[in-house]
Design a protein around this motif. Structure first.
Motif, PDB file in Angstrom:
ATOM      1  N   GLY A  37      -5.947 -11.932  -2.346  1.00  0.00           N
ATOM      2  CA  GLY A  37      -6.592 -11.292  -1.066  1.00  0.00           C
ATOM      3  C   GLY A  37      -6.305 -10.756  -0.214  1.00  0.00           C
ATOM      4  N   MET A  38      -5.770  -9.226  -0.378  1.00  0.00           N
ATOM      5  CA  MET A  38      -5.408  -8.524   0.021  1.00  0.00           C
ATOM      6  C   MET A  38      -7.051  -7.170   0.081  1.00  0.00           C
ATOM      7  SD  MET A  38      -1.724  -7.568  -0.177  1.00  0.00           S
ATOM      8  CE  MET A  38      -0.361  -9.402   0.570  1.00  0.00           C
ATOM      9  N   SER A  39      -7.421  -7.422  -0.508  1.00  0.00           N
ATOM     10  CA  SER A  39      -8.744  -6.578  -0.899  1.00  0.00           C
ATOM     11  C   SER A  39     -10.105  -7.162  -0.172  1.00  0.00           C
ATOM     12  CB  SER A  39      -9.029  -6.319  -2.142  1.00  0.00           C
ATOM     13  OG  SER A  39      -9.662  -7.230  -2.515  1.00  0.00           O
ATOM     14  N   ILE A  79      -6.090   2.565  -5.466  1.00  0.00           N
ATOM     15  CA  ILE A  79      -5.568   3.430  -6.101  1.00  0.00           C
ATOM     16  C   ILE A  79      -5.798   4.934  -5.487  1.00  0.00           C
ATOM     17  CG2 ILE A  79      -5.386   4.813  -8.348  1.00  0.00           C
ATOM     18  CD1 ILE A  79      -3.772   1.831  -8.033  1.00  0.00           C
ATOM     19  N   ASP A  80      -7.540   5.088  -5.353  1.00  0.00           N
ATOM     20  CA  ASP A  80      -7.963   6.542  -4.825  1.00  0.00           C
ATOM     21  C   ASP A  80      -7.861   6.817  -3.756  1.00  0.00           C
ATOM     22  OD1 ASP A  80      -9.176   6.787  -7.707  1.00  0.00           O
ATOM     23  OD2 ASP A  80     -10.670   6.590  -6.595  1.00  0.00           O
ATOM     24  N   GLU A  81      -7.227   5.748  -2.841  1.00  0.00           N
ATOM     25  CA  GLU A  81      -7.127   5.942  -1.403  1.00  0.00           C
ATOM     26  C   GLU A  81      -5.509   5.998  -1.328  1.00  0.00           C
ATOM     27  OE1 GLU A  81     -10.413   3.486   0.786  1.00  0.00           O
ATOM     28  OE2 GLU A  81      -8.514   2.673   0.958  1.00  0.00           O
ATOM     29  N   ARG A  82      -4.620   5.815  -1.914  1.00  0.00           N
ATOM     30  CA  ARG A  82      -3.369   5.635  -1.850  1.00  0.00           C
ATOM     31  C   ARG A  82      -3.077   6.651  -2.490  1.00  0.00           C
ATOM     32  NH1 ARG A  82      -3.284   3.567   2.179  1.00  0.00           N
ATOM     33  NH2 ARG A  82      -0.799   4.647   2.029  1.00  0.00           N
ATOM     34  N   HIS A  83      -3.373   7.868  -3.458  1.00  0.00           N
ATOM     35  CA  HIS A  83      -3.843   9.442  -4.188  1.00  0.00           C
ATOM     36  C   HIS A  83      -3.806  10.243  -3.105  1.00  0.00           C
ATOM     37  CE1 HIS A  83      -4.812  12.463  -6.247  1.00  0.00           C
ATOM     38  NE2 HIS A  83      -3.822  12.515  -6.909  1.00  0.00           N
ATOM     39  N   ALA A  84      -4.985   9.590  -2.098  1.00  0.00           N
ATOM     40  CA  ALA A  84      -5.283  10.638  -1.145  1.00  0.00           C
ATOM     41  C   ALA A  84      -4.491  11.239  -0.064  1.00  0.00           C
ATOM     42  CB  ALA A  84      -6.560  10.324  -0.383  1.00  0.00           C
ATOM     43  N   ILE A 114       1.614   5.000 -13.063  1.00  0.00           N
ATOM     44  CA  ILE A 114       0.187   4.213 -12.861  1.00  0.00           C
ATOM     45  C   ILE A 114       0.948   3.033 -13.944  1.00  0.00           C
ATOM     46  CG2 ILE A 114      -1.736   4.743 -13.606  1.00  0.00           C
ATOM     47  CD1 ILE A 114      -1.555   8.304 -14.187  1.00  0.00           C
ATOM     48  N   GLU A 115       1.229   2.532 -14.275  1.00  0.00           N
ATOM     49  CA  GLU A 115       0.764   1.331 -14.717  1.00  0.00           C
ATOM     50  C   GLU A 115       1.365   0.180 -13.869  1.00  0.00           C
ATOM     51  OE1 GLU A 115       3.085   0.864 -18.228  1.00  0.00           O
ATOM     52  OE2 GLU A 115       3.568  -1.255 -18.020  1.00  0.00           O
ATOM     53  N   ARG A 116       2.359   0.786 -13.197  1.00  0.00           N
ATOM     54  CA  ARG A 116       2.911  -0.062 -12.270  1.00  0.00           C
ATOM     55  C   ARG A 116       2.123   0.039 -10.822  1.00  0.00           C
ATOM     56  NH1 ARG A 116       9.300   2.088 -11.197  1.00  0.00           N
ATOM     57  NH2 ARG A 116       8.939   0.758  -9.326  1.00  0.00           N
ATOM     58  N   ALA A 117       1.513   1.053 -10.467  1.00  0.00           N
ATOM     59  CA  ALA A 117       0.283   1.309  -9.482  1.00  0.00           C
ATOM     60  C   ALA A 117      -0.726   0.427  -9.280  1.00  0.00           C
ATOM     61  CB  ALA A 117       0.437   3.093  -9.048  1.00  0.00           C
ATOM     62  N   THR A 118      -1.097   0.126 -10.474  1.00  0.00           N
ATOM     63  CA  THR A 118      -2.090  -0.315 -10.893  1.00  0.00           C
ATOM     64  C   THR A 118      -2.280  -1.804 -11.233  1.00  0.00           C
ATOM     65  OG1 THR A 118      -2.662   1.690 -12.721  1.00  0.00           O
ATOM     66  CG2 THR A 118      -3.840  -0.410 -12.606  1.00  0.00           C
ATOM     67  N   GLN A 119      -1.121  -2.353 -12.178  1.00  0.00           N
ATOM     68  CA  GLN A 119      -0.249  -3.363 -11.163  1.00  0.00           C
ATOM     69  C   GLN A 119      -0.402  -4.075  -9.795  1.00  0.00           C
ATOM     70  OE1 GLN A 119       2.856  -3.677 -13.384  1.00  0.00           O
ATOM     71  NE2 GLN A 119       2.080  -3.379 -15.287  1.00  0.00           N
ATOM     72  N   LEU A 120       0.515  -3.235  -9.352  1.00  0.00           N
ATOM     73  CA  LEU A 120       0.415  -3.519  -8.178  1.00  0.00           C
ATOM     74  C   LEU A 120      -1.417  -4.297  -7.441  1.00  0.00           C
ATOM     75  CD1 LEU A 120       3.356  -1.645  -5.971  1.00  0.00           C
ATOM     76  CD2 LEU A 120       3.292  -4.306  -6.932  1.00  0.00           C
ATOM     77  N   LEU A 171       0.787  -0.783  -0.031  1.00  0.00           N
ATOM     78  CA  LEU A 171      -0.127  -0.484  -0.258  1.00  0.00           C
ATOM     79  C   LEU A 171       0.916   0.748   0.140  1.00  0.00           C
ATOM     80  CD1 LEU A 171      -2.791  -1.508   2.335  1.00  0.00           C
ATOM     81  CD2 LEU A 171      -3.193  -0.880  -0.200  1.00  0.00           C
ATOM     82  N   ASP A 172       1.867   0.972   1.031  1.00  0.00           N
ATOM     83  CA  ASP A 172       2.776   1.794   1.010  1.00  0.00           C
ATOM     84  C   ASP A 172       3.546   2.156  -0.802  1.00  0.00           C
ATOM     85  OD1 ASP A 172       2.081   2.446   3.065  1.00  0.00           O
ATOM     86  OD2 ASP A 172       4.277   2.457   4.477  1.00  0.00           O
TER      87      ASP A 172
END
Ligand code: ADP
Ligand code: MG
Ligand code: ZN
Length: 613
Positions: free
Chosen positions: A527-529, A571-576, A512-518, A484-485
């Protein structure tokens, strides 16, 4: 009839190819003679650089030509006389000098040394010889008898013999490091090669095929050669793509020939590199199967099955795609032993570095342990390349020993390609500085990230800047908090652009590509969601084009929607989160970005210094 037409065509082609350059050489020589003659006459009174400078002052120079290699400088006066002098070296690179001439409206030309007529003849040969060879080949493939085609189909496998007069020392286990497990496993093979009787006495069948599996550059080829070297037997090597040729049937014939040679030289090792080039599942792929590949593959299977048990020929093959191999290849009795070569861990990397730095003088400040720590994910080939680049860089800097800084620069180059002297304008520079400062500051502010050890806005390869962080040790497990970090760090670059307020750029596309992949992997595989512990989709198994065309979707359309929403939520939460950090530490962000614009690269201490204040 057809062949006469063909011959005529080739004759015309040859005349054109020889005739044109010869004419050119002759006429060009004449021109040159005239020029040099007039130059020689003139050179008597105007042979020094001061003459040239004087003429320049008097405004008598109309054009200047500098030859880079030989440092010859030709100049033409206003009344069209050509002079030639020896210029001081490096004049052609002296921009001030050249601009000065330009300002005076003097025509400047920079040339490389003129090649002699001999070099034209050389080029003619280079062009003609392949044509002749091709003509012979064409006529052979056309109407020639069966025995003439032999040479074409015989295996071109390279044989690394064990002969004593061979200059190349054979490769042994001491040249391979960082894959102790794999080495242990191939020891058995060496035993078979050395003393097959030991096993045959007990009625055991010698294994025939060993498949080495590993990422490119992990040392598969090297290990196979080391096996032959340790057992002191000949080594035949051919790459999978070498079997596949334009003419159907040639590949199969080559295989037959290769194994024939091998049997004659038994005991020996036959190595087939890039097995996946021929060993893909038959019948798969676009537009049905590939006849040539299938025939070649069939021939390999036949040959492996056909060994008599008294011939110790061990077939080793390498691939980085074991998942696409034809099941028939990995059946018992064929490539039934699979040896996996993993990427080296920190200790393995140090061992590999030691091997490659053996003949390189290292300065006291270089520590191979540190380099090994700083290169997670590097495979053997990368490390070999790194050592060599460092030595080249040190050589270019006229050093006697290779220093730590040389290794650091070599690493940047290996990872990111050559530094480009691309000049960014002030605005681009500012935006890139903020972008990188954003990554850095978010990484420094969150608890579960890798420590940042360098940030730079010097463009390299495709990237305009980079933030390097360095895990304290090799990671095998990734904690959810870390992931997440990490996503926040990736998005930190874009957030900084947003805060700067000059508009956002496409500079964040890779982030953005890498963040989305993660985020996707967290939802679909790890299973982390909130969607629970299920595997959605086919995991990270690569899709083999043709077999599973497109994506394997094993969930409903409703689930697909949920997955998309969940990924977006992460993604939105990590962006915030990133935005909150950078907004709160805006002054530090500004300081970091300003310092970056000023110095272009900041190291760990400089970053810590700014961030801790
Ligand atoms: P692969 O066949 O797995 O793609 P190679 O065997 O061709 O990799 O490796 C290329 C080069 O990298 C080798 O010639 C060697 O110099 C270096 N190298 C790779 N792996 C190792 C290793 N484990 N130990 C030492 N050197 C290695
Ligand atoms: Mg290889
Ligand atoms: Zn970025």
């Amino acid at each position: 009839m057809k062949s006469i037409g063909k011959t005529l065509f080739y004759v015309a082609l040859m005349i054109a190819l020889i005739g044109v350059p010869v004419y050119y050489v002759v006429s060009w020589d004449k021109d040159m003679d005239e020029v040099t003659k007039s130059m020689r006459q003139a050179a008597q009174s105007h042979d020094s650089i001061t003459d040239f400078l004087d003429a320049l002052d008097r405004g008598e120079v109309e054009a200047v030509e500098i030859e880079t290699g030989s440092n010859k400088l030709k100049w033409v006066t206003t009344n069209s006389i050509v002079y030639q002098i020896n210029a001081p070296p490096g004049l052609a690179d002296n921009l001030d000098f050249i601009n000065n001439l330009r300002e005076k409206k003097i025509e400047v030309k920079i040339t490389s040394p003129a090649s002699s007529s001999w070099s034209y003849i050389f080029w003619i040969l280079i062009i003609i010889v392949p044509i002749i060879l091709f003509m012979r080949l064409a006529s052979r493939a056309g109407g020639a008898g069966p025995n003439q085609i032999n040479k074409f189909t015989s295996s071109r496998a390279r044989k690394f013999a064990k002969d004593k007069d061979s200059k190349e020392p054979s490769i042994t286990f001491k040249d391979v490091a960082g894959c102790d497990q794999a080495k242990e496993e191939v020891k058995e093979v060496i035993d078979f090669l050395k003393s097959p009787e030991k096993f045959q006495k007990l009625g055991a069948k010698i294994p025939k095929g060993v498949l080495l599996v590993g990422s490119p550059g992990t040392g598969k080829t090297l290990l196979a050669r080391a096996v032959a070297g340790e057992a002191d037997v000949p080594f035949f090597s051919e790459s999978g793509s070498g079997f596949v040729e334009v003419f159907v049937g040639v590949g199969a014939a080559r295989v037959r020939d290769l194994f024939l040679q091998a049997k004659k030289n038994a005991p020996c090792v036959v190595f087939i590199d890039e097995l996946d080039a021929i060993g893909r599942q038959r019948g798969a792929g676009f537009g049905g199967g590939n006849d040539e590949r299938e025939q070649t593959l069939n021939q390999i299977l036949i040959e492996i099955d056909g060994f008599e048990s008294d011939k110790t020929v061990i077939v080793m093959a390498a691939t980085n795609r074991p998942d696409v191999l034809d099941p028939a290849l990995v059946r018992p009795g064929r490539f039934d032993r699979q040896i996996v070569i993993n990427k080296p861990d920190i200790k393995g990397r140090e061992e590999i570095l030691k091997i490659h730095a053996k003949n390189i003088p290292l300065a006291d400040d270089t520590s191979l342990t540190d380099i090994a720590r700083a290169t997670p994910g590097f495979v053997g080939a990368d490390l070999a390349n790194l050592v060599n680049e460092a030595a080249l860089i040190a050589g270019r800097r006229n050093k006697q020993k290779v220093e730590r800084s040389d290794f650091e620069d070599a690493k940047d180059r290996v990872i990111m390609g050559l530094a480009q002297g691309k000049i960014m304008n002030q605005r681009e520079k500012r935006i890139v500085a903020y972008h990188e400062a954003g990554h850095t500051l978010v990484a420094k502010s969150l608890p579960n990230t890798d420590p940042v050890n360098k940030v730079t806005i010097i463009p390299r390869g495709l990237s305009l800047g980079a933030t390097h962080s360095l895990p304290e040790e090799d990671r095998r497990l990734y904690f959810k908090d870390y992931l997440l970090d990490e996503i926040s760090v990736l998005l930190g670059g874009r957030v900084a652009e947003e805060l700067l307020g000059e508009g956002v750029t496409n500079g964040a596309s890779n982030d953005i590509e890498r963040a989305t992949q993660l985020a996707k992997a967290m939802v679909c595989q790890w299973g982390m969601s909130n969607l629970g512990l299920l595997l959605y989709g086919n995991g990270n198994k690569e899709v083999f084009l043709g077999r599973d065309f497109g994506h394997v979707k094993d969930y409903s359309d409703e689930t697909a929607k949920l997955i998309d929403m969940e990924v977006k939520r992460i993604i939105d939460e990590r962006h915030a989160a990133a935005k909150e950090i950078l907004t709160a530490r805006r002054t530090t962000l500004n300081k970091l970005a300003n310092k970056l614009q000023e110095k272009e690269t900041l190291d760990k201490e400089e970053i810590d210094d700014i961030v801790s204040n």
